[in-house]
Design a protein around this motif. Structure first.
Motif, PDB file in Angstrom:
ATOM      1  N   HIS A  43       0.829  -1.208   0.000  1.00 52.48           N
ATOM      2  CA  HIS A  43       0.000   0.000   0.000  1.00 52.48           C
ATOM      3  C   HIS A  43       0.863   1.257   0.000  1.00 52.48           C
ATOM      4  N   ALA A  44       0.236   2.393  -0.328  1.00 48.49           N
ATOM      5  CA  ALA A  44       0.906   3.695  -0.248  1.00 48.49           C
ATOM      6  C   ALA A  44       1.045   4.065   1.225  1.00 48.49           C
ATOM      7  N   THR A  45       2.198   4.623   1.575  1.00 46.96           N
ATOM      8  CA  THR A  45       2.470   5.027   2.948  1.00 46.96           C
ATOM      9  C   THR A  45       2.479   6.542   3.071  1.00 46.96           C
ATOM     10  N   SER A  46       2.996   7.233   2.064  1.00 50.33           N
ATOM     11  CA  SER A  46       3.112   8.694   2.086  1.00 50.33           C
ATOM     12  C   SER A  46       3.142   9.211   0.657  1.00 50.33           C
ATOM     13  N   LEU A  47       2.647  10.416   0.452  1.00 46.27           N
ATOM     14  CA  LEU A  47       2.728  11.051  -0.861  1.00 46.27           C
ATOM     15  C   LEU A  47       3.904  12.025  -0.949  1.00 46.27           C
ATOM     16  N   ARG A  48       4.284  12.629   0.177  1.00 50.04           N
ATOM     17  CA  ARG A  48       5.403  13.569   0.216  1.00 50.04           C
ATOM     18  C   ARG A  48       6.280  13.257   1.415  1.00 50.04           C
ATOM     19  N   PRO A  49       7.345  12.536   1.241  1.00 47.37           N
ATOM     20  CA  PRO A  49       7.852  11.971  -0.014  1.00 47.37           C
ATOM     21  C   PRO A  49       7.026  10.762  -0.432  1.00 47.37           C
ATOM     22  N   PRO A  50       7.146  10.359  -1.700  1.00 44.65           N
ATOM     23  CA  PRO A  50       6.375   9.201  -2.165  1.00 44.65           C
ATOM     24  C   PRO A  50       6.945   7.903  -1.587  1.00 44.65           C
ATOM     25  N   LEU A  51       6.209   7.319  -0.641  1.00 42.56           N
ATOM     26  CA  LEU A  51       6.639   6.083   0.013  1.00 42.56           C
ATOM     27  C   LEU A  51       5.565   5.014  -0.129  1.00 42.56           C
ATOM     28  N   VAL A  52       6.000   3.785  -0.330  1.00 39.06           N
ATOM     29  CA  VAL A  52       5.104   2.633  -0.331  1.00 39.06           C
ATOM     30  C   VAL A  52       5.694   1.589   0.605  1.00 39.06           C
ATOM     31  N   LEU A 126      10.862  -1.786   9.700  1.00 37.94           N
ATOM     32  CA  LEU A 126      10.246  -1.690  11.015  1.00 37.94           C
ATOM     33  C   LEU A 126       9.689  -3.046  11.431  1.00 37.94           C
ATOM     34  N   THR A 127      10.147  -3.566  12.558  1.00 37.60           N
ATOM     35  CA  THR A 127       9.630  -4.832  13.052  1.00 37.60           C
ATOM     36  C   THR A 127       8.226  -4.613  13.607  1.00 37.60           C
ATOM     37  N   ALA A 128       7.295  -5.464  13.189  1.00 33.25           N
ATOM     38  CA  ALA A 128       5.907  -5.391  13.641  1.00 33.25           C
ATOM     39  C   ALA A 128       5.428  -6.818  13.889  1.00 33.25           C
ATOM     40  N   GLY A 129       5.560  -7.279  15.127  1.00 29.40           N
ATOM     41  CA  GLY A 129       5.152  -8.649  15.456  1.00 29.40           C
ATOM     42  C   GLY A 129       5.991  -9.653  14.705  1.00 29.40           C
ATOM     43  N   ASP A 130       5.343 -10.559  13.953  1.00 30.27           N
ATOM     44  CA  ASP A 130       6.071 -11.596  13.224  1.00 30.27           C
ATOM     45  C   ASP A 130       6.393 -11.187  11.787  1.00 30.27           C
ATOM     46  N   HIS A 131       6.335  -9.887  11.504  1.00 31.36           N
ATOM     47  CA  HIS A 131       6.649  -9.357  10.180  1.00 31.36           C
ATOM     48  C   HIS A 131       7.604  -8.170  10.305  1.00 31.36           C
ATOM     49  N   THR A 132       8.244  -7.832   9.192  1.00 31.90           N
ATOM     50  CA  THR A 132       8.978  -6.573   9.078  1.00 31.90           C
ATOM     51  C   THR A 132       8.295  -5.766   7.991  1.00 31.90           C
ATOM     52  N   TYR A 133       8.023  -4.525   8.325  1.00 37.84           N
ATOM     53  CA  TYR A 133       7.387  -3.588   7.392  1.00 37.84           C
ATOM     54  C   TYR A 133       8.507  -2.886   6.633  1.00 37.84           C
ATOM     55  N   LEU A 134       8.577  -3.109   5.322  1.00 40.13           N
ATOM     56  CA  LEU A 134       9.595  -2.507   4.473  1.00 40.13           C
ATOM     57  C   LEU A 134       8.989  -1.310   3.750  1.00 40.13           C
ATOM     58  N   VAL A 135       9.521  -0.142   4.026  1.00 42.56           N
ATOM     59  CA  VAL A 135       9.040   1.095   3.420  1.00 42.56           C
ATOM     60  C   VAL A 135      10.095   1.575   2.431  1.00 42.56           C
ATOM     61  N   GLY A 136       9.660   1.834   1.202  1.00 40.63           N
ATOM     62  CA  GLY A 136      10.582   2.291   0.174  1.00 40.63           C
ATOM     63  C   GLY A 136      10.137   3.597  -0.439  1.00 40.63           C
ATOM     64  N   GLU A 137      11.123   4.417  -0.798  1.00 41.49           N
ATOM     65  CA  GLU A 137      10.823   5.647  -1.522  1.00 41.49           C
ATOM     66  C   GLU A 137      10.690   5.315  -2.999  1.00 41.49           C
ATOM     67  N   VAL A 138       9.624   5.771  -3.623  1.00 44.83           N
ATOM     68  CA  VAL A 138       9.388   5.510  -5.037  1.00 44.83           C
ATOM     69  C   VAL A 138      10.338   6.384  -5.850  1.00 44.83           C
ATOM     70  N   MET A 139      11.191   5.719  -6.616  1.00 37.69           N
ATOM     71  CA  MET A 139      12.158   6.424  -7.457  1.00 37.69           C
ATOM     72  C   MET A 139      11.623   6.611  -8.874  1.00 37.69           C
ATOM     73  N   SER A 140      10.812   5.651  -9.330  1.00 32.52           N
ATOM     74  CA  SER A 140      10.180   5.755 -10.648  1.00 32.52           C
ATOM     75  C   SER A 140       8.953   4.872 -10.658  1.00 32.52           C
ATOM     76  N   LEU A 141       8.036   5.184 -11.581  1.00 32.29           N
ATOM     77  CA  LEU A 141       6.856   4.334 -11.744  1.00 32.29           C
ATOM     78  C   LEU A 141       6.445   4.293 -13.190  1.00 32.29           C
ATOM     79  N   ASP A 142       5.899   3.155 -13.577  1.00 34.47           N
ATOM     80  CA  ASP A 142       5.365   2.927 -14.923  1.00 34.47           C
ATOM     81  C   ASP A 142       3.944   2.430 -14.765  1.00 34.47           C
ATOM     82  N   THR A 143       3.082   2.848 -15.675  1.00 33.04           N
ATOM     83  CA  THR A 143       1.686   2.417 -15.632  1.00 33.04           C
ATOM     84  C   THR A 143       1.259   1.883 -16.992  1.00 33.04           C
ATOM     85  N   SER A 144       0.163   1.123 -16.984  1.00 37.16           N
ATOM     86  CA  SER A 144      -0.469   0.673 -18.221  1.00 37.16           C
ATOM     87  C   SER A 144      -1.974   0.690 -17.984  1.00 37.16           C
ATOM     88  N   GLU A 145      -2.713   0.416 -19.011  1.00 39.40           N
ATOM     89  CA  GLU A 145      -4.184   0.392 -18.908  1.00 39.40           C
ATOM     90  C   GLU A 145      -4.708  -0.955 -18.417  1.00 39.40           C
TER      91      GLU A 145
END
Length: 153
Positions: A43-52, A126-145
């Motif tokens: 999911h999206a985490t932030s728009l400024r900066p763009p983080l997912v 970020l450790t969250a229980g039995d998972h790690t939450y990986l947050v990345g800054e979006v460097m580029s994106l491509d879309t299609s229809e």
């Protein structure tokens, strides 16, 4: 309905499967090893900066490689990508059998036409229980229809 606290995890998993969600394949490369897995926790985490972000189960194969990877690519799957979805849920050694190329930071880019492809650099682990939450800054994106896949049990 009141559940025994010891059973809540199993009940939560079953009930969350009823919630419609998309599916994505996340790819990366760490220590010379190609990494790829199907996720629905993206999911999206932030728009400024763009983080997912997405969540990595601590029982995941190649956990240490995932946790040391500096970049990853999220490929949001299209409704006709059932085979691709299955392949990245299946045996690790078969996930990159065909249809990929090396992208920025050495990460594998799937050749499939996907509705959305985001190339990201890891910013937080970020450790969250039995998972790690990986947050990345979006460097580029491509879309299609292409229409994104929706999963629901």
């Amino acid at each position: 309905m009141h559940e025994d606290p010891r059973d809540l995890g199993a009940t939560l998993r079953t009930q969350m499967a009823r919630w419609p969600t998309g599916a994505a394949v996340v790819t990366s490369c760490s220590n010379g090893r190609l990494l790829g897995k199907t996720v629905n926790s993206f999911h999206a985490t932030s728009l400024r900066p763009p983080l997912v972000g997405w969540c990595l189960d601590h029982r995941s194969s190649h956990l240490e490689d995932w946790l040391t990877a500096e970049a990853y690519v999220v490929h949001v799957l299209a409704e006709d990508h059932g085979t691709l979805l299955s392949r990245f849920c299946g045996p690790v050694e078969r996930r990159f059998d065909d249809g990929w190329r090396t992208g920025p930071d050495g990460v594998p880019l799937l050749e499939a036409e996907v509705p959305l492809r985001l190339t990201c650099r890891v910013q937080h682990r970020l450790t969250a229980g039995d998972h790690t939450y990986l947050v990345g800054e979006v460097m580029s994106l491509d879309t299609s229809e292409a229409t994104p896949i929706v999963l629901q049990r």
